[in-house]
Every structure is written in structure tokens, then in C-alpha cells.
Design an enzyme around this catalytic site. Structure first.
Site, PDB file in Angstrom:
ATOM      1  N   HIS A 103      41.931  34.133  30.962  1.00 16.95           N
ATOM      2  CA  HIS A 103      42.670  33.114  31.709  1.00 16.95           C
ATOM      3  C   HIS A 103      41.791  32.360  32.718  1.00 16.95           C
ATOM      4  O   HIS A 103      42.215  31.345  33.266  1.00 16.95           O
ATOM      5  CB  HIS A 103      43.892  33.723  32.413  1.00 16.95           C
ATOM      6  CG  HIS A 103      43.602  34.427  33.705  1.00 16.95           C
ATOM      7  ND1 HIS A 103      43.470  35.803  33.796  1.00 16.95           N
ATOM      8  CD2 HIS A 103      43.447  33.963  34.970  1.00 16.95           C
ATOM      9  CE1 HIS A 103      43.246  36.141  35.052  1.00 16.95           C
ATOM     10  NE2 HIS A 103      43.224  35.038  35.783  1.00 16.95           N
ATOM     11  N   ASP A 137      43.366  39.528  27.704  1.00 16.10           N
ATOM     12  CA  ASP A 137      42.855  38.698  28.792  1.00 16.10           C
ATOM     13  C   ASP A 137      41.360  38.911  29.018  1.00 16.10           C
ATOM     14  O   ASP A 137      40.889  38.886  30.148  1.00 16.10           O
ATOM     15  CB  ASP A 137      43.629  38.962  30.088  1.00 16.10           C
ATOM     16  CG  ASP A 137      43.447  37.840  31.111  1.00 16.10           C
ATOM     17  OD1 ASP A 137      43.079  36.727  30.705  1.00 16.10           O
ATOM     18  OD2 ASP A 137      43.670  38.091  32.315  1.00 16.10           O
ATOM     19  N   SER A 172      39.589  37.738  39.518  1.00 15.15           N
ATOM     20  CA  SER A 172      39.778  37.880  38.076  1.00 15.15           C
ATOM     21  C   SER A 172      38.470  37.883  37.309  1.00 15.15           C
ATOM     22  O   SER A 172      37.634  36.994  37.478  1.00 15.15           O
ATOM     23  CB  SER A 172      40.642  36.738  37.540  1.00 15.15           C
ATOM     24  OG  SER A 172      41.993  36.999  37.726  1.00 15.15           O
TER      25      SER A 172
END
Length: 368
Positions: A101, A131, A209
């Protein structure tokens, strides 16, 4: 390990149902604070505090953690072209692991290392269902060496460190423990769940992330991908990463095993409605036509009322001799122990008696 400091290369050679965490990645714009960095030239190296064990871990891995800058993406608030950022870490050679993402197929993606070096990259592969993504860097500093994925399953209470670039603040480390293991993480904007997720109370914020969650030996326990607030963060486990990332490097994609069923964990109400001996296992609520379970497993019907209950479908309690007490166990077993094309043996309750069915797994359909 001791607190006196370790040689970096020697150190590295050591070997929530319903929780919708916000993806902790790339919505933050690039700012001056995100590119200023922690310049060692501004620090009196002869007058440093003693630090701690955590300092040793940080110094051992930080050269291998990168800031990921993504250019040419659409700003979700304005619809205009903007920028995003996240984190990543060196995995093998010049390959860098981050989150799916965080990156974009048609975006320009640059990396910045803690020493200030910038490099361009190529996107090697992505996997929507975990992801995870892999970049290949055009330049890797000599001090940056690949981080190792932990070969041990994490345990609740284990100390871990999250290292990355929250809000563009490069080289940030936060400390916590493993708060939960083998989570199945539901998400708001993706119509499926992440499997075998590690939960931590180490602070995780936008920009973390893709960064590593490491143990005190510097091994990667998980790839940070979401923060739910209130001291809840999540990471895709090292076990899952070790299956997916090599395939992304080799082929650019990863095939997930797929049964093609809808399911519900058996609770007390479902057990009573189906005359089951105990409240354990999963009940098949739907069989997808044309998929692996079609013609092999039987789906339940939903008994109406104010509290609908599935009745009459197969109730799976073991696969290949392994207990399947709930949906988390099923998801983890399929993802970590099986592959598309393999045949599994399913022990289930059907019409009041036990039966064993053989099912050849398919591949999960491509993400829409």
C-alpha cells in the site's frame, strides 16, 4: 548480548477479529523534516550518552532501514498529484521490502538511507493479499547489509522494536512488546483479511509502514503495515514474509491457496443449533461455484430470526490432522503450510457424523 556495544556485521550474523487498523503508510506529504535527517556531523561523537541494549540493536540495523518516497501519486483528499512516504528495509542484495500500500505501479519511487544517500528503484513485485512489496535499489551503501527474518515464532511478552520513518521523521525507533500473535486482521478498504499478523504495543504511526519490527537480536519479527491507535500496531509476520518475498523477487507475484468457501467460527449458538459435541471448528456458510470446494464441501443454510444461525453445513475441525478451532487457525494453516495444487484432507461433521473429504486447493483470484 551485553550493553557494551557490538560489531554491526557480527551482530547481524546472530541469528483481531473485527479490528480495522488504519494502514500506517504513505499518505503523509514530503516535508522539510522528512529530508533533514539525523546528521552525524552535527553531533559531538566524543560526548555521547552510554545508551542501552536498545541502542545496540538500533545501531546494528539502522543502516539497512530506508525511507521510501513515492512521487506522482494521487492525493486522496484533493485528487491532485502528490507524494507519499513510508519505510522499508534491505532484505537480500539490493532488494528492499516494504508494503504494497506504500508503493504504486506507475509511480517514481526513491529511497533515502540514514547516511543521507538517495537512490532510485524499480518495483519488482507486489502482493495485495499480504500487503508486501519488493523494490530493487540502484544503490546500496556499503554499511547497509540485509536484515534476517526471524526463524522463531514470536511470543506474547517478547520485547520488540519498531524502526522506520513516522511522519517523515527518519530513523525513529519505538519500543514495545509482542501483544498478540496469529491475528487475522480485517481492513476497512480491502475485502479480505491479513493472516498470521503480529500485534504490538510499540508505537506505529503513518510513515512506519513497510519498516521492520525487530527482536533484540536484530532479526525481523514482522513487516509493519498498520496501526490501530491506543497502543495497537500490526506487522505481517516473518513466517509469512519468508514465503511471499522470495516469490516476489523471482516472479513478481505470489499465489495464495484458495478453498473458495465462506465460513463462520463455531460458537455456542452454532454448536447448539447443529447438535455439535462442542463449540469448536468452522462451519461452511457458502461454497463458491467453480472453485476448489465446489462438489466437495456442503454449505449451510441460514436459519432466520433476529439472530440468524447457519445450520446444516459441513463443520471443519481438522485439516491434515491439524486442529482447526477457528477461522484464524484455518487461515494460518492454509497460508503457511499449503500451496495451490496441493490436496488436503478435511475432517468435518456432516449430517451428525464425521467424514473425511479430499480437496485440491486452487489459487486465490487476482485482486479486483
Amino acid at each position: 548480548m551485553n550493553d557494551s556495544g557490538l560489531d554491526r556485521r557480527g551482530f547481524l550474523s546472530l541469528s483481531a477479529a473485527g479490528v480495522a487498523g488504519a494502514l500506517a503508510g504513505c499518505a503523509e506529504p514530503r516535508t522539510e523534516s522528512s529530508i533533514e535527517g539525523n546528521s552525524s556531523s552535527q553531533i559531538d561523537r566524543d560526548n555521547l550518552a552510554e545508551g542501552s541494549t536498545y541502542t545496540d540493536v538500533y545501531e546494528a540495523v539502522i543502516d539497512s532501514v530506508t525511507q521510501v518516497q513515492v512521487f506522482g501519486i494521487e492525493d486522496p483528499l484533493t485528487g491532485e498529484e502528490g507524494e507519499g512516504q513510508g519505510s522499508g528495509f534491505l532484505f537480500d542484495g539490493s532488494y528492499v521490502v516494504t508494503n504494497e500500500h506504500v508503493v504504486s505501479d506507475d509511480a517514481e519511487i526513491d529511497l533515502q538511507y540514514i547516511n543521507g544517500d538517495w537512490t532510485s528503484t524499480q518495483l519488482v513485485g507486489t502482493d495485495f493479499y499480504t500487503d508486501l512489496a519488493v523494490l530493487e535499489a540502484d544503490h546500496v551503501p556499503e554499511a547497509a547489509t540485509p536484515l534476517s527474518l526471524s526463524e522463531e515464532y514470536p511470543v506474547v511478552g517478547q520485547e520488540v522494536l519498531a524502526i522506520g520513518n513516522p511522519f517523515g521523521l527518519e530513523g525513529t525507533m519505538t519500543k514495545g512488546i509482542v501483544s498478540g500473535v496469529d491475528r487475522t486482521l480485517d481492513t476497512r478498504d480491502r475485502d479480505f483479511s491479513y493472516s498470521n499478523v503480529v500485534q504490538t504495543d510499540a508505537a506505529v504511526n503513518p510513515g512506519n509502514s513497510g519498516g521492520p519490527l525487530v527482536d533484540l537480536d536484530g532479526n525481523v519479527v514482522g513487516v509493519i503495515n498498520a496501526g490501530g491507535g491506543d497502543n495497537i500496531g500490526f506487522a505481517i509476520s516473518a513466517a509469512m514474509t519468508s514465503r511471499v518475498v522470495p516469490s516476489l523477487i523471482e516472479t513478481g507475484e505470489y499465489e495464495h491457496p484458495y478453498m473458495g468457501i465462506g465460513l463462520a467460527t463455531v460458537d455456542r449458538h452454532i454448536a447448539e443449533a447443529n447438535d455439535l459435541p462442542e463449540a469448536t471448528g468452522i462451519i461452511v456458510t457458502h461454497v463458491e461455484p467453480g472453485e476448489a470446494a465446489d462438489g466437495v464441501l456442503e454449505e449451510a443454510t441460514i436459519r432466520g430470526g433476529s439472530d440468524p444461525v447457519p445450520v446444516g453445513g459441513d463443520v471443519i475441525f481438522e485439516i491434515d490432522g491439524e486442529p482447526i478451532p477457528d477461522r484464524h487457525a484455518l487461515s494460518t494453516y492454509l497460508e503457511l503450510e499449503t500451496s495451490p495444487g496441493e490436496t488436503i484432507e478435511i475432517d468435518c461433521w456432516r449430517d451428525g457424523s464425521e467424514t473425511t473429504e479430499s480437496l485440491t486447493l486452487g489459487s486465490r483470484p487476482p485482486a479486483q
